[in-house]
Each structure stands twice: as structure tokens, then as C-alpha cells.
Design a protein around this motif. Structure first.
Motif, PDB file in Angstrom:
ATOM      1  N   PHE A  10      50.648  18.507  16.816  1.00  0.00           N
ATOM      2  CA  PHE A  10      50.643  17.373  15.892  1.00  0.00           C
ATOM      3  C   PHE A  10      52.089  17.240  15.420  1.00  0.00           C
ATOM      4  CE2 PHE A  10      47.321  15.784  12.515  1.00  0.00           C
ATOM      5  CZ  PHE A  10      47.618  14.480  12.846  1.00  0.00           C
ATOM      6  N   HIS A  12      54.362  15.190  12.603  1.00  0.00           N
ATOM      7  CA  HIS A  12      54.538  14.253  11.491  1.00  0.00           C
ATOM      8  C   HIS A  12      56.028  14.012  11.323  1.00  0.00           C
ATOM      9  CE1 HIS A  12      50.353  14.811  10.464  1.00  0.00           C
ATOM     10  NE2 HIS A  12      50.468  14.007   9.437  1.00  0.00           N
ATOM     11  N   GLU A  23      55.416  14.583   3.544  1.00  0.00           N
ATOM     12  CA  GLU A  23      55.255  13.254   4.162  1.00  0.00           C
ATOM     13  C   GLU A  23      54.764  12.206   3.157  1.00  0.00           C
ATOM     14  OE1 GLU A  23      53.231  15.737   4.606  1.00  0.00           O
ATOM     15  OE2 GLU A  23      51.208  14.966   4.284  1.00  0.00           O
ATOM     16  N   GLN A  24      54.139  12.674   2.063  1.00  0.00           N
ATOM     17  CA  GLN A  24      53.673  11.710   1.055  1.00  0.00           C
ATOM     18  C   GLN A  24      54.527  11.780  -0.208  1.00  0.00           C
ATOM     19  OE1 GLN A  24      49.377  11.317   0.575  1.00  0.00           O
ATOM     20  NE2 GLN A  24      49.122  12.734   2.277  1.00  0.00           N
ATOM     21  N   HIS A  71      52.583   6.369   9.105  1.00  0.00           N
ATOM     22  CA  HIS A  71      51.893   7.174   8.086  1.00  0.00           C
ATOM     23  C   HIS A  71      51.555   6.274   6.909  1.00  0.00           C
ATOM     24  CE1 HIS A  71      50.897  10.766   5.662  1.00  0.00           C
ATOM     25  NE2 HIS A  71      50.549  11.233   6.854  1.00  0.00           N
ATOM     26  N   HIS A  72      51.082   6.873   5.797  1.00  0.00           N
ATOM     27  CA  HIS A  72      50.629   6.032   4.681  1.00  0.00           C
ATOM     28  C   HIS A  72      51.761   5.166   4.111  1.00  0.00           C
ATOM     29  CE1 HIS A  72      47.628   9.011   5.155  1.00  0.00           C
ATOM     30  NE2 HIS A  72      47.862   9.767   4.106  1.00  0.00           N
ATOM     31  N   TYR A 114      48.656   8.865  16.125  1.00  0.00           N
ATOM     32  CA  TYR A 114      48.133   8.884  14.761  1.00  0.00           C
ATOM     33  C   TYR A 114      48.480   7.543  14.133  1.00  0.00           C
ATOM     34  CZ  TYR A 114      48.387   9.950   9.691  1.00  0.00           C
ATOM     35  OH  TYR A 114      48.257   9.924   8.320  1.00  0.00           O
ATOM     36  N   HIS A 132      43.738   7.508  -1.020  1.00  0.00           N
ATOM     37  CA  HIS A 132      45.149   7.417  -0.621  1.00  0.00           C
ATOM     38  C   HIS A 132      45.712   5.999  -0.732  1.00  0.00           C
ATOM     39  CE1 HIS A 132      43.854  11.243   0.932  1.00  0.00           C
ATOM     40  NE2 HIS A 132      45.105  11.592   1.182  1.00  0.00           N
ATOM     41  N   PHE A 169      44.145   8.782  16.674  1.00  0.00           N
ATOM     42  CA  PHE A 169      43.861   9.529  15.448  1.00  0.00           C
ATOM     43  C   PHE A 169      44.037   8.592  14.257  1.00  0.00           C
ATOM     44  CE2 PHE A 169      43.791  14.016  13.760  1.00  0.00           C
ATOM     45  CZ  PHE A 169      43.836  13.699  12.415  1.00  0.00           C
ATOM     46  N   ASP A 171      43.816   7.810  10.408  1.00  0.00           N
ATOM     47  CA  ASP A 171      43.788   8.706   9.243  1.00  0.00           C
ATOM     48  C   ASP A 171      43.247   7.977   8.020  1.00  0.00           C
ATOM     49  OD1 ASP A 171      43.920  11.070   7.928  1.00  0.00           O
ATOM     50  OD2 ASP A 171      46.066  10.972   7.483  1.00  0.00           O
ATOM     51  N   ILE A 172      42.486   8.710   7.258  1.00  0.00           N
ATOM     52  CA  ILE A 172      41.858   8.285   5.992  1.00  0.00           C
ATOM     53  C   ILE A 172      40.804   7.195   6.256  1.00  0.00           C
ATOM     54  CG2 ILE A 172      42.220   7.555   3.621  1.00  0.00           C
ATOM     55  CD1 ILE A 172      43.733  10.176   4.308  1.00  0.00           C
ATOM     56  N   ARG A 197      37.906   9.134  11.707  1.00  0.00           N
ATOM     57  CA  ARG A 197      38.486   8.675  10.437  1.00  0.00           C
ATOM     58  C   ARG A 197      38.743   7.171  10.434  1.00  0.00           C
ATOM     59  NH1 ARG A 197      42.889  13.443   8.861  1.00  0.00           N
ATOM     60  NH2 ARG A 197      41.510  15.207   9.285  1.00  0.00           N
ATOM     61  N   GLU A 208      39.927  19.845   8.684  1.00  0.00           N
ATOM     62  CA  GLU A 208      41.356  20.014   8.400  1.00  0.00           C
ATOM     63  C   GLU A 208      41.577  21.240   7.522  1.00  0.00           C
ATOM     64  OE1 GLU A 208      43.294  16.227   7.574  1.00  0.00           O
ATOM     65  OE2 GLU A 208      44.145  17.194   5.815  1.00  0.00           O
ATOM     66  N   CYS A 227      42.562  20.418  12.761  1.00  0.00           N
ATOM     67  CA  CYS A 227      44.019  20.305  12.680  1.00  0.00           C
ATOM     68  C   CYS A 227      44.547  21.110  11.500  1.00  0.00           C
ATOM     69  CB  CYS A 227      44.475  18.857  12.610  1.00  0.00           C
ATOM     70  SG  CYS A 227      43.768  17.900  11.273  1.00  0.00           S
ATOM     71  N   TRP A 235      52.800  18.355   5.954  1.00  0.00           N
ATOM     72  CA  TRP A 235      52.745  18.068   7.399  1.00  0.00           C
ATOM     73  C   TRP A 235      54.125  17.591   7.853  1.00  0.00           C
ATOM     74  CZ3 TRP A 235      47.928  18.717   9.948  1.00  0.00           C
ATOM     75  CH2 TRP A 235      46.856  18.979   9.109  1.00  0.00           C
TER      76      TRP A 235
HETATM   77  C1  GLC Z   1      45.762  14.510   5.354  1.00  0.00           C
HETATM   78  C2  GLC Z   1      47.073  14.248   4.643  1.00  0.00           C
HETATM   79  C3  GLC Z   1      48.001  13.467   5.533  1.00  0.00           C
HETATM   80  C4  GLC Z   1      48.086  14.042   6.918  1.00  0.00           C
HETATM   81  C5  GLC Z   1      46.711  14.295   7.485  1.00  0.00           C
HETATM   82  C6  GLC Z   1      46.692  15.017   8.818  1.00  0.00           C
HETATM   83  O1  GLC Z   1      45.021  13.355   5.485  1.00  0.00           O
HETATM   84  O2  GLC Z   1      46.831  13.514   3.461  1.00  0.00           O
HETATM   85  O3  GLC Z   1      49.267  13.365   4.950  1.00  0.00           O
HETATM   86  O4  GLC Z   1      48.756  13.144   7.715  1.00  0.00           O
HETATM   87  O5  GLC Z   1      45.984  15.075   6.597  1.00  0.00           O
HETATM   88  O6  GLC Z   1      45.388  15.178   9.280  1.00  0.00           O
END
Ligand code: GLC
Length: 402
Positions: A10, A12, A23-24, A71-72, A114, A132, A169, A171-172, A197, A208, A227, A235
Motif C-alpha cells: 500500500f 500513501h 496523510e490527514q 486521498h481525502h 485507492y 471523514h 480500493f 475509501d470511507i 468501502r 484494518e 491492511c 499511512w
Molecule cells: C483509514 C484512514 C485513511 C487511510 C485508510 C487506509 O481510512 O483514515 O487515512 O487512507 O485507513 O485503509
């Protein structure tokens, strides 16, 4: 995941790597929008060489790389027409996803993408049903249909311009049931596998981090890809890193794979595009263990024979090509493993961690006795002289040929 491709890297990577925090960082450190988005104006990974990443993955025995396209934060790591907030508008100005896709192709590495549902840059993205959403720009102006159109346009680019994509992939989970998104993805890449997801249950689930919480050693009913990151706290690249121990990661991987799952292990490259050597070493070392398993972690089935409690500790039994593999995912606490039941006398017992044969015998083991009579129980299959102290940070796998 198909059985041969169990282990993936993976990655990031985004403009957040410059913060060296997480990452956030935009949400978790509560930066304001101007400060965060200014990172796009300085992102210039002059040392980016995706072959370095691909070769590390290969060395670790990994078969695929899953890359954060968006990403977000909403920043796009490819040449997209649908927002200016993308890699082409940084000082670097090159499509880093394209470069990665080419390096993967060159070295026979599969590529997975992702893509985050939350988007803290797109004005229409706010979706109150999903988590998120902290930094979404306009909480009044969220418009799922408009945002969905944007996502589908971006997905069209991602799934038509970068060759075959192994998995998608999301996410959220947006918590909006809409099967048309995944149907659209499949229409563009019929063989693709999609996680759970997105807007429907997809093909595989994604536990996770907290593998310990998953409790039982029963095999997964649904296709599963766990993961985890080498860093407990992040990440993305984090300078003040808190590494998981090898023991923890290797146990986690062994347990998930023995249950029939796949595993994505994450690393966050630095802002200049390189991998921190200490981080890369973590991947390499876990990979050394993985490669010693000689493929016994792939394509196996459950071994339903009841061997009973084992003096070696908790284990999961698998079988492959007529051989039994006992996965002591938390290691073994003594130098022997005594099995109460056994289908016959083994022809050979081998320790996968070293490749060497282990001594065994059917014999009385005095600590297993009948409480009423004080007499030892029947003969156990007693596997001996396991060099556990040399393998203190490893999950231990024993191969039995019958
Ligand atoms: C969670 C985290 C996110 C990351 C992800 C990876 O959702 O909030 O930042 O990318 O896990 O699975």
C-alpha cells in the motif's frame, strides 16, 4: 483476492508528505485551507523513481501495489481534466501515476488504485452520511449527484489511461447504496476486484489495523484483504515514526493469510519521492519472512482435522498439496509442539522459517496426564528442537508431510 496475489504494498503518497506528520494533517492538526492547499505549490519530488518502490515490493515478495490516486484532501496524483488541484499544477508537473504504472508494467507488478470518497477540496462533495467529512469546503452545498458525476469522470480516466488495474480500493463508505458505480467500474475493467468501502458490498472486505480484534481463527467467508501500515500513527510519511514491531506485523500477516485473506502493507514515501531507508528496511525484513514461506501462504485450504490443543500454542491448520501447515501466528513459547491427535505418522516435518527438517516422534509427554490417575495420556505427535529463540520475532509455520 485471487489466491496467487496475496501480498501487496500500500502506498500513501501525496502533497501531505511534505508535512512529515500524517496523510490527514489538514484535519488532524487542524490546518486551515490556505496553509494546506499551499502544499501543492511546493510539491516537487525530484528524486521520485517509482522503480525503486516497485523493486522493493518485488524483493519483499509482493505481487501488487495499491496507490493513493486521491486521498481525502482531494488532491489528485494524476493528470486529470476534472480539477486543477492535481499533480500537473505543481512545480513537478509530471503524471506520477503514469510513471508508476509504467514501472509496474516493466517489472510485472500489478497495480491497484485507492480513491477516497470524502474530498476536502471539491465544493459539491459533502455527504453527511459518511464519516471523514470534517474539512469539506461547503457543508451546505453538498450535492451527491454532481459529485458522483465528478467521481465517474475521474474513474473513467483512472481506468482507461493506466493499463489493467488489479483492484479498486474505495475509501470511507459513503453509506449511499448505489450499485451503478461499481457496475461502471466493471464495465471499464471487467476483471477488476473492488473493495467494500464504496456504494455496495463489493468483492472483498478490508479489516484494518486491529487484526487481534478479529478473534477466531476460522477462515474468512468473504474474500478479504487486510491492511496495515508500518507506522502505528500514520499511512503517509511521518518523521516521528512509531513502528509496529516485526513480531506484530508478521503475526498479523500470517494470521490473516492462514485464514485465507490477503494483506496490504503500507509505506509512506517522502516528499522528495524517495523511501526512507529505515522504513524500506521494515518492508524488506517482513518480506524476508514472507519469502521463506515458499508459497505455502497462497492457494491453501483449511485443514479440518482436529489436532486438539497444541502445547506450542494457538495455531491455524491449513493444507496444500497434501501437506499440512500449522501456523503458530503468535510464535511458539517452548522448543516443542505436541499434537494430541494426528491422522498417522508423518513422513517428514519441516520448519518453514528455516527450511530445515524437525525431529518428531510419537511419544508419551509427561505433562499431559489424566488428572484422576496421574498417568500420562496416550502418545502425542511430539515435534522437537524448534529453534524458537532464534525466531522470536516471527510467526512459526510447521509443514507436515503425511
Ligand atoms: C483509514 C484512514 C485513511 C487511510 C485508510 C487506509 O481510512 O483514515 O487515512 O487512507 O485507513 O485503509
Amino acid at each position: 483476492m485471487t489466491h496467487e496475489n496475496k501480498f501487496g504494498m500500500f502506498i500513501h503518497w501525496g502533497i501531505y508528505a511534505q508535512s512529515e506528520l500524517q496523510e490527514q494533517v489538514y484535519a488532524r492538526y487542524d490546518w486551515d485551507k490556505e496553509k494546506y492547499e499551499a502544499l501543492a505549490l511546493t510539491f516537487d519530488p525530484q528524486k521520485y523513481d517509482p522503480e525503486e518502490w516497485v523493486l522493493l515490493a518485488k524483493e519483499a515478495g509482493m505481487k501488487y501495489i495499491c496507490f493513493t490516486t486521491k486521498h481525502h484532501d482531494g488532491f489528485c496524483m494524476w493528470d486529470t481534466k476534472y480539477t486543477d488541484y492535481n499533480i500537473m499544477n505543481t512545480p513537478y508537473g509530471k503524471d506520477v501515476l503514469k510513471m508508476l504504472a509504467e514501472a509496474c508494467k516493466k517489472h510485472g507488478m500489478l497495480l491497484s488504485l485507492y480513491y477516497s470518497n470524502p474530498d476536502w477540496h471539491h465544493p459539491k462533495s459533502y455527504n453527511p452520511k459518511s464519516s471523514h467529512q470534517w474539512k469539506c469546503v461547503d457543508k451546505e452545498g453538498g450535492d451527491w449527484e454532481a459529485y458522483k458525476k465528478f467521481m465517474l469522470d475521474q474513474i473513467t480516466e483512472l481506468l482507461t489511461n493506466y493499463g489493467p488495474i488489479y483492484t479498486f480500493f474505495w475509501d470511507i463508505p459513503p453509506r449511499i447504496e448505489d450499485r451503478s458505480l461499481n457496475e461502471y467500474i466493471r464495465s471499464l475493467q471487467p476483471g477488476i476486484l473492488i473493495n467494500n468501502r464504496g456504494c455496495d458490498e463489493g468483492d472483498f472486505s478490508t479489516p484494518e489495523r486491529e487484526y487481534e480484534g478479529s478473534g477466531s481463527s476460522a477462515r474468512f467467508e468473504k474474500m478479504t484483504e487486510a491492511c496495515n501500515s508500518i507506522d502505528v500513527q500514520s499511512w503517509g510519511y511521518r518523521k516521528d515514526v512509531e513502528f509496529y514491531s516485526y513480531r506484530h506485523l508478521i503475526s498479523s500477516i500470517d494470521k490473516i493469510m492462514a485464514k485465507g485473506g490477503s494483506y496490504l502493507l503500507n509505506i509512506g514515501p517522502k516528499a522528495d519521492g524517495t523511501l526512507d531507508p529505515e522504513h524500506a528496511e521494515r518492508i524488506r525484513k517482513v518480506g524476508q519472512w514472507y519469502r521463506k514461506m515458499e508459497g505455502c501462504l497462497e492457494c491453501h485450504e483449511a485443514d479440518d482435522f482436529d489436532y486438539g490443543n497444541c502445547s506450542g500454542g494457538e495455531y491455524i491448520a491449513c493444507k496444500k498439496d497434501g501437506k499440512t501447515y500449522l501456523h503458530f501466528f503468535n510464535g511458539i513459547n517452548s522448543t516443542a509442539a505436541a499434537l494430541k491427535e494426528y491422522p498417522g505418522l508423518p513422513k517428514k516435518v519441516r520448519l518453514m522459517n528455516t527450511g530445515k527438517e524437525l525431529k518428531f516422534a510419537l511419544q508419551i509427554v509427561p505433562e499431559f496426564f489424566n488428572g484422576a490417575t496421574g498417568r500420562a495420556e496416550h502418545e502425542y505427535l511430539y515435534i522437537k528442537d524448534i529453534p524458537v529463540d532464534d525466531l522470536a520475532s516471527e510467526a512459526i509455520v510447521i509443514e507436515i508431510s503425511w
